[in-house]
Every structure is written in C-alpha cells, then in structure tokens.
Design an enzyme around this catalytic site. Structure first.
Site, short mmCIF file in Angstrom:
data_model
loop_
_atom_site.label_atom_id
_atom_site.label_comp_id
_atom_site.label_asym_id
_atom_site.label_seq_id
_atom_site.Cartn_x
_atom_site.Cartn_y
_atom_site.Cartn_z
N SER A 159 0.86 -1.18 0.00
CA SER A 159 0.00 0.00 0.00
C SER A 159 0.90 1.23 0.00
O SER A 159 2.10 1.13 0.29
CB SER A 159 -0.92 -0.03 1.22
OG SER A 159 -0.20 -0.32 2.38
N GLU A 196 1.25 5.52 0.97
CA GLU A 196 0.70 6.62 1.76
C GLU A 196 1.04 7.96 1.09
O GLU A 196 2.18 8.18 0.68
CB GLU A 196 1.29 6.58 3.17
CG GLU A 196 0.76 7.67 4.07
CD GLU A 196 1.21 7.47 5.50
OE1 GLU A 196 1.04 6.35 6.05
OE2 GLU A 196 1.75 8.43 6.08
N ASP A 254 -1.39 13.93 17.01
CA ASP A 254 -0.63 14.76 17.95
C ASP A 254 -1.18 16.17 17.93
O ASP A 254 -1.51 16.69 16.87
CB ASP A 254 0.85 14.82 17.52
CG ASP A 254 1.52 13.47 17.68
OD1 ASP A 254 1.45 12.91 18.79
OD2 ASP A 254 2.11 12.99 16.70
N ALA A 287 -6.19 6.27 20.43
CA ALA A 287 -6.65 5.62 19.19
C ALA A 287 -7.62 4.47 19.50
O ALA A 287 -8.56 4.23 18.75
CB ALA A 287 -5.44 5.12 18.39
N TYR A 333 4.40 0.44 16.80
CA TYR A 333 5.71 1.08 16.95
C TYR A 333 6.79 0.06 17.34
O TYR A 333 6.95 -0.26 18.53
CB TYR A 333 5.63 2.20 18.01
CG TYR A 333 4.64 3.26 17.61
CD1 TYR A 333 5.04 4.36 16.87
CD2 TYR A 333 3.27 3.12 17.92
CE1 TYR A 333 4.11 5.32 16.45
CE2 TYR A 333 2.35 4.07 17.50
CZ TYR A 333 2.78 5.16 16.76
OH TYR A 333 1.85 6.09 16.33
N LYS A 381 -6.00 -1.50 21.25
CA LYS A 381 -6.53 -1.08 19.94
C LYS A 381 -7.04 -2.29 19.17
O LYS A 381 -8.06 -2.24 18.49
CB LYS A 381 -5.45 -0.37 19.12
CG LYS A 381 -4.96 0.92 19.73
CD LYS A 381 -4.16 1.77 18.77
CE LYS A 381 -2.70 1.47 18.78
NZ LYS A 381 -1.90 2.53 18.11
N PHE A 417 12.58 13.93 10.69
CA PHE A 417 11.42 13.05 10.93
C PHE A 417 11.75 12.03 12.02
O PHE A 417 10.95 11.75 12.90
CB PHE A 417 11.06 12.26 9.68
CG PHE A 417 10.36 13.04 8.61
CD1 PHE A 417 9.91 14.34 8.82
CD2 PHE A 417 10.12 12.46 7.36
CE1 PHE A 417 9.26 15.04 7.81
CE2 PHE A 417 9.47 13.16 6.35
CZ PHE A 417 9.05 14.45 6.58
P1 FAD Z 1 -2.24 5.72 20.53
O1 FAD Z 1 -2.28 4.32 20.08
O2 FAD Z 1 -3.44 6.28 21.20
O3 FAD Z 1 -0.96 5.86 21.49
C1 FAD Z 1 -0.41 7.15 21.79
C2 FAD Z 1 0.43 7.08 23.04
O4 FAD Z 1 -0.44 6.96 24.17
C3 FAD Z 1 1.38 5.89 23.13
O5 FAD Z 1 2.53 6.30 23.82
C4 FAD Z 1 0.59 4.86 23.94
O6 FAD Z 1 1.45 3.94 24.62
C5 FAD Z 1 -0.16 5.77 24.90
N1 FAD Z 1 -1.46 5.24 25.32
C6 FAD Z 1 -2.40 4.61 24.57
N2 FAD Z 1 -3.48 4.29 25.31
C7 FAD Z 1 -3.23 4.73 26.58
C8 FAD Z 1 -3.96 4.71 27.80
N3 FAD Z 1 -5.17 4.15 27.88
N4 FAD Z 1 -3.39 5.28 28.89
C9 FAD Z 1 -2.16 5.85 28.83
N5 FAD Z 1 -1.42 5.90 27.69
C10 FAD Z 1 -1.96 5.35 26.58
N6 FAD Z 1 -0.31 11.48 12.68
C11 FAD Z 1 -1.14 12.40 12.15
O7 FAD Z 1 -1.30 13.48 12.72
N7 FAD Z 1 -1.81 12.16 10.98
C12 FAD Z 1 -1.69 11.00 10.29
O8 FAD Z 1 -2.29 10.82 9.23
C13 FAD Z 1 -0.82 10.00 10.83
N8 FAD Z 1 -0.66 8.80 10.22
C14 FAD Z 1 0.12 7.83 10.80
C15 FAD Z 1 0.20 6.58 10.18
C16 FAD Z 1 0.99 5.57 10.74
C17 FAD Z 1 1.04 4.22 10.07
C18 FAD Z 1 1.73 5.83 11.94
C19 FAD Z 1 2.61 4.77 12.53
C20 FAD Z 1 1.65 7.07 12.55
C21 FAD Z 1 0.84 8.08 12.00
N9 FAD Z 1 0.69 9.33 12.61
C22 FAD Z 1 -0.14 10.29 12.05
C23 FAD Z 1 1.42 9.65 13.85
C24 FAD Z 1 0.56 9.35 15.11
O9 FAD Z 1 -0.60 10.14 15.10
C25 FAD Z 1 1.41 9.68 16.33
O10 FAD Z 1 2.44 8.73 16.45
C26 FAD Z 1 0.65 9.84 17.64
O11 FAD Z 1 1.55 10.38 18.61
C27 FAD Z 1 0.11 8.54 18.21
O12 FAD Z 1 -0.95 8.06 17.52
P2 FAD Z 1 -1.47 6.55 17.82
O13 FAD Z 1 -2.66 6.36 17.00
O14 FAD Z 1 -0.36 5.60 17.71
O15 FAD Z 1 -1.89 6.74 19.36
#
Ligand code: FAD
Length: 279
Positions: A8, A10, A101, A116, A138, A158, A209
């Site tokens: 895929s 991006e 973020d 998420a 990650y 998740k 990055f």
């Molecule tokens: P989560 O899975 O929610 O995790 C975030 C952090 O919170 C982690 O450290 C996790 O350990 C912690 N956490 C999770 N649940 C809990 C809980 N219940 N209590 C305490 N801590 C918790 N960013 C963008 O802005 N736009 C995009 O389009 C985008 N696309 C991406 C695509 C991919 C494939 C990847 C790998 C990253 C992408 N990102 C994007 C970056 C991403 O948004 C950031 O890395 C963000 O900081 C974390 O998102 P996440 O969905 O992994 O968060």
C-alpha cells in the site's frame, strides 16, 4: 514481492497547486504498479481536514481504493461522525485510525476521545464492520510511552477494540519489527502487522522526521549518508539499495506486505518495487 504480499502507499494532502500537480503525477505513476490501496494522512504537517477529503476524492477518481487516516485528537464526537458519514457516502470502506498529535506549542483541548483505541471503539459502535480499520504500531516504541510493555498493552487495547490490521512506524532495523510481531503473537493475537517503509532520499529531512517519531537511523547508514553530502544521486542510489534489501528481508521472513511512505514522490518507491519484483 509475490501477489499475496500486497503493498500500500501513503500520500499526504498537498498544500498548493504545484504540489497538487506533483501528487497527481506521482500517484498516476505509482498506480501503474497496482497497490492494494492507498492511504491519505490527516492533519499531519499542518494539513487541514478538508485537504484529506479532497485528496481522498482525487485518488478515488484515479480508480484506487483509498483509506483516509483519521485522528481523534482535538475532535468532538459530532465532528468525527460528520467525517465518517461523509466517507460512507463517498464509498470509503477502509480507515487508518489514530490518536494524532496536538500541534507543537499548542496546549488546547485534547478532544473527547483520548486514544486511538477509543476512536476504534467509536467507529465500531457507530458503523459496525463498515470500515476495515488499520492502527499504528511502533517497533521501537511510541516516543511518549513509558516502556515497551506499557506500549504493547496499549497496542493490544486497539486490537481488542476492533482493529483489523496495523501499520508500523518506519524503522531501519528489521529485528525491531520481528520482535514486536513476536510480542504481539505471544499475547495470542494474529492481527497482520504491516511494516511501514520510508524510502531514503534526503538525509536532513529523514533525520528531522526520525527525531520526532523516535525511529533510529543506524550509525552506519547515518555515516554513509553524511559522507555523500549534497550528492543527491548517490544518496538516492544508496537509499534504494538499503531499503530494497531490508524490504526483501522483511517479506522473506513473513511480513504480510509493506506500506510505503511515499512523501508524494514516485521515483524511489518505483525503483524499490522493481528490485523486489526482480524487474
Ligand atoms: P495511541 O495508540 O493512542 O498511542 C499514543 C500514546 O499513548 C502511546 O505512547 C501509547 O502507549 C499511549 N497510550 C495509549 N493508550 C493509553 C492509555 N489508555 N493510557 C495511557 N497511555 C496510553 N499522525 C497524524 O497526525 N496524521 C496522520 O495521518 C498519521 N498517520 C500515521 C500513520 C501511521 C502508520 C503511523 C505509525 C503514525 C501516523 N501518525 C499520524 C502519527 C501518530 O498520530 C502519532 O504517532 C501519535 O503520537 C500517536 O498516535 P497513535 O494512533 O499511535 O496513538
């Protein structure tokens, strides 16, 4: 790369007309190698929410399946419903669900859904199985996590909330990817975890990055890139070689496919795909 190892691509929403034209050119070139689907980032690098929807529409018009990214940070439930309803009307059936973020330097309201996993649960609650949902993984740990085990626990939340698959942050050390897969499998989960692959084309940009997202650039790669200085052709050739070899190893050792972070450029991804196919 075999047909049962799909890849895929991006893209990110372009900021101006010139960037839009570049994206259309790149997308047309890349679609010729038949990706399973393409994804479009959301809110990353200052792009707007309408930028994602416009880019999704443009890519759909080129005839490919599109997975918009959607992040919940700063969003309310009605805002998320409006976006998701729009995607349903557009015929979208895939999503990449993220926390996202907060823009740096801004405090502000984190939104109604904190993580998420909450977004995945929200999509499942309101849309059932209408969307295939990918989430982020990650291999080198999320930069804000307190530790590997804690981060793994949050990843598993998740999956349990209803994710169908995961795409990893990019990395240059395949052992970190396989270690993550082993740790997830040890929890009894067989969710496909697709490696995110970042082509190497520009050292300064890559270093920036990588600092932000916590992906380690191995010393030998850094030294080689630094050695090339401004010699872009050598950096490109070296990058294609390193990433082709790494991707080949990942696929040979069981990765279910790969997801390329194209940065809206076609050249390196096309060259890597050609190497993987032995063209
Ligand atoms: P989560 O899975 O929610 O995790 C975030 C952090 O919170 C982690 O450290 C996790 O350990 C912690 N956490 C999770 N649940 C809990 C809980 N219940 N209590 C305490 N801590 C918790 N960013 C963008 O802005 N736009 C995009 O389009 C985008 N696309 C991406 C695509 C991919 C494939 C990847 C790998 C990253 C992408 N990102 C994007 C970056 C991403 O948004 C950031 O890395 C963000 O900081 C974390 O998102 P996440 O969905 O992994 O968060």
């Amino acid at each position: 790369m075999s047909p049962d190892q799909p890849f895929s691509l991006e893209f990110f929403p372009p900021r101006d007309i010139a960037a839009q034209e570049r994206l259309v050119r790149s997308a047309k070139q890349l679609l010729a190698v038949r990706p399973a689907y393409v994804s479009v980032t959301f809110g990353a690098g200052g792009s707007t929410r309408s930028g994602t929807a416009d880019t999704v529409g443009m890519l759909q018009n080129l005839g490919c399946e599109v997975a918009p990214h959607l992040s919940c940070v700063g969003a309310t439930r009605p805002m998320l419903r409006e976006i998701l309803d729009g995607y349903r009307e557009q015929g979208i059936s895939r999503l990449v669900a993220l926390r996202g973020d907060m823009p740096s330097g801004m405090g502000g309201d984190p939104g109604e859904l904190r993580y998420a996993a909450d977004l995945v649960a929200f999509v499942r609650e309101h849309y059932g199985d209408a969307f295939h949902i990918e989430v982020a993984a990650y291999p080198e740990m999320h930069p804000q996590a307190q530790g590997f085990d804690e981060d793994l626990g949050h990843f598993i939340s998740k999956v349990r909330a209803g994710a169908d698959g995961a795409i990893t942050q990019y990395f240059f050390n395949p052992d970190a990817y396989f270690d993550l897969v082993d740790r997830v499998r040890a929890q009894g989960l067989d969710i496909p975890i697709t490696p995110g692959i970042m082509p190497i084309t520009n050292y300064t940009q890559l270093a920036r990055f990588s600092n932000m997202c916590g992906a380690e650039i191995p010393r030998w790669i850094r030294l080689r890139l630094a050695d090339y200085g401004d010699d872009r052709a050598s950096i490109r050739a070296f990058g294609i070689d390193v990433i082709s070899t790494m991707t080949e190893k990942l696929l040979a050792q069981g990765a279910p496919g790969v997801h390329f972070y194209t940065l809206n450029h076609a050249d390196s991804v096309l060259a890597i795909c050609a190497n993987l196919r032995g063209d």
